[in-house]
Design an enzyme around this catalytic site. Structure first.
Site, mmCIF file in Angstrom:
data_model
loop_
_atom_site.group_PDB
_atom_site.id
_atom_site.type_symbol
_atom_site.label_atom_id
_atom_site.label_comp_id
_atom_site.label_asym_id
_atom_site.label_seq_id
_atom_site.Cartn_x
_atom_site.Cartn_y
_atom_site.Cartn_z
ATOM 1 N N LYS A 93 80.245 -62.738 -7.839
ATOM 2 C CA LYS A 93 79.786 -61.569 -7.100
ATOM 3 C C LYS A 93 80.632 -61.522 -5.836
ATOM 4 C CE LYS A 93 76.190 -59.969 -4.040
ATOM 5 N NZ LYS A 93 74.790 -59.903 -3.660
ATOM 6 N N GLY B 161 68.764 -56.932 2.463
ATOM 7 C CA GLY B 161 67.547 -57.471 3.073
ATOM 8 C C GLY B 161 66.711 -56.455 3.826
ATOM 9 N N ALA C 54 71.205 -54.813 -3.516
ATOM 10 C CA ALA C 54 70.745 -54.785 -2.119
ATOM 11 C C ALA C 54 69.945 -53.529 -1.794
ATOM 12 C CB ALA C 54 71.893 -54.895 -1.118
ATOM 13 N N GLY C 55 68.905 -53.730 -0.999
ATOM 14 C CA GLY C 55 68.120 -52.624 -0.488
ATOM 15 C C GLY C 55 66.738 -52.482 -1.094
ATOM 16 N N ASN D 124 67.256 -60.207 -3.987
ATOM 17 C CA ASN D 124 66.845 -61.554 -3.587
ATOM 18 C C ASN D 124 65.662 -61.473 -2.625
ATOM 19 O OD1 ASN D 124 66.596 -64.225 -2.777
ATOM 20 N ND2 ASN D 124 68.713 -64.494 -2.213
ATOM 21 N N THR D 125 65.902 -60.866 -1.453
ATOM 22 C CA THR D 125 64.873 -60.850 -0.414
ATOM 23 C C THR D 125 63.568 -60.183 -0.871
ATOM 24 O OG1 THR D 125 66.668 -60.695 1.182
ATOM 25 C CG2 THR D 125 64.466 -60.299 2.024
#
Lengths: 65, 260
Positions: free
Chosen positions: B102, B163, B189-190, B211-212
């Site tokens: 990535k 995040g 992301a987001g 992830n977050t």
């Protein structure tokens, strides 16, 4: 002699990369190593002697996104 | 059933799950392992970092991830130049013995938005060196097309800053990207909650990476399961084909035979 290990100066005696990892009590299997900015293949740890001024980057995987 | 045969294919490799998850920010390895399990993900991202020799008790992340079951996707998080990202990828290949990376090259530490100039440069070199490159990029159709032309195996536009949990901020750009490239489009992301993941999939994206949103939830294991369902629901809805949006009502019940 002096080498740079992950950005820190270390004083060591002449030895191979594999032997140095042993002195640090580190299992070489999950690691990847750059010696003077070039990848050092795992098969070469036992045959590569560390030399004065060598720069080692020793990394592994950690949690990330 | 339409969903069973529906596979995600990246660089010739077939995956059943369209959710990719990170391994960062968990309370413990145990929690991480359970959350990944519940997410149903087959691809997990990891970061490459210097080993800490002063803390030898630290276990290796790889002791906790079954490599028979999961494909590792090492990231270049924290890299701000093409050179650093390329070095990180080479180290990742050496550590993980896989070509999947990535690729992220960041522009600044406040927004963590990509530096697309450096990203394109790094992608070029890495593709030449045989890597399977999955680049984290702006939701910019032109940059995505350039990444595809270079030979990237997928494009991974952001839905919102890393995040931030703001969701898919520009669904129209994502739609244009989907019409611009033929490689898989993975929103990276987001995502903040399950509906964000479903929206990405309903748009027709090939996958979602997060992830977050999972690791930072009050109950990461439950959120992992929610994301698993959301990604599957969104994908199925996309394949099923939604009804057109209209301003006025259309009755669902017959107009005839109403009592008088």
């Amino acid at each position: 002699m002096k080498i740079i290990f992950n950005g820190e100066e270390k004083s060591i005696t002449g030895m191979t990369v594999f032997e140095y990892l042993q002195t640090l009590d580190m299992d070489p299997r999950p690691l990847a190593i750059e010696l003077n900015r070039e990848i050092l293949p795992k098969n070469n740890y036992k045959t590569t002697m560390l030399r004065e001024g060598d720069q080692l980057e020793v990394v592994w995987f950690v949690g990330g996104g | 059933m339409v969903e069973k045969k529906d596979k995600l294919i990246i660089a010739g490799r077939e995956f059943t799950s369209r959710l990719m998850v990170g391994t960062g920010k968990y309370e413990s390895f145990k929690q991480m392992v359970t959350a990944i399990e519940k997410s149903g993900a087959e691809i997990v991202t990891v970061a490459v970092r210097r080993v800490n020799i002063s803390d030898r008790s630290k276990e290796s992340l790889l002791d906790h991830i079954d490599l028979q079951k999961y494909t590792l996707l090492p990231n270049t998080a924290g890299c701000y130049t093409a050179d650093d990202a390329i070095r990180t990828c080479r180290l990742a290949r050496e550590a993980g013995l896989s070509d999947f990376v990535k690729l992220e090259v960041l522009g600044d530490d406040k927004t963590l938005f990509p530096n697309n100039e450096e990203l394109l440069k790094a992608a070029q070199t890495l593709v030449r060196e045989g890597f399977t490159v999955l680049p984290y990029t702006s939701d910019d159709p032109i940059v995505c097309r350039k990444l595809q032309d270079i030979g990237c195996a997928a494009v991974m536009p952001l839905g919102a800053p890393i995040g931030s949990g703001l969701g898919i901020r520009n669904p129209y750009n994502i739609r244009i990207i989907l019409e611009t490239v033929t490689v898989p489009v993975i929103v990276d992301a987001g995502v903040g909650t399950a509906s964000d993941a479903a929206i990405a999939m309903e748009l027709g994206c090939d996958g979602v990476l997060m992830n977050t949103a999972i690791a930072g939830a009050k109950d990461p294991v439950a959120m992992a399961e929610a994301m698993n369902m959301a990604v599957r629901a969104g994908r199925l809805a996309y394949l099923a084909g939604r009804i057109p949006k209209k301003l006025y009502a259309t009755a669902s019940s017959p107009l005839e035979g109403v009592i008088e």
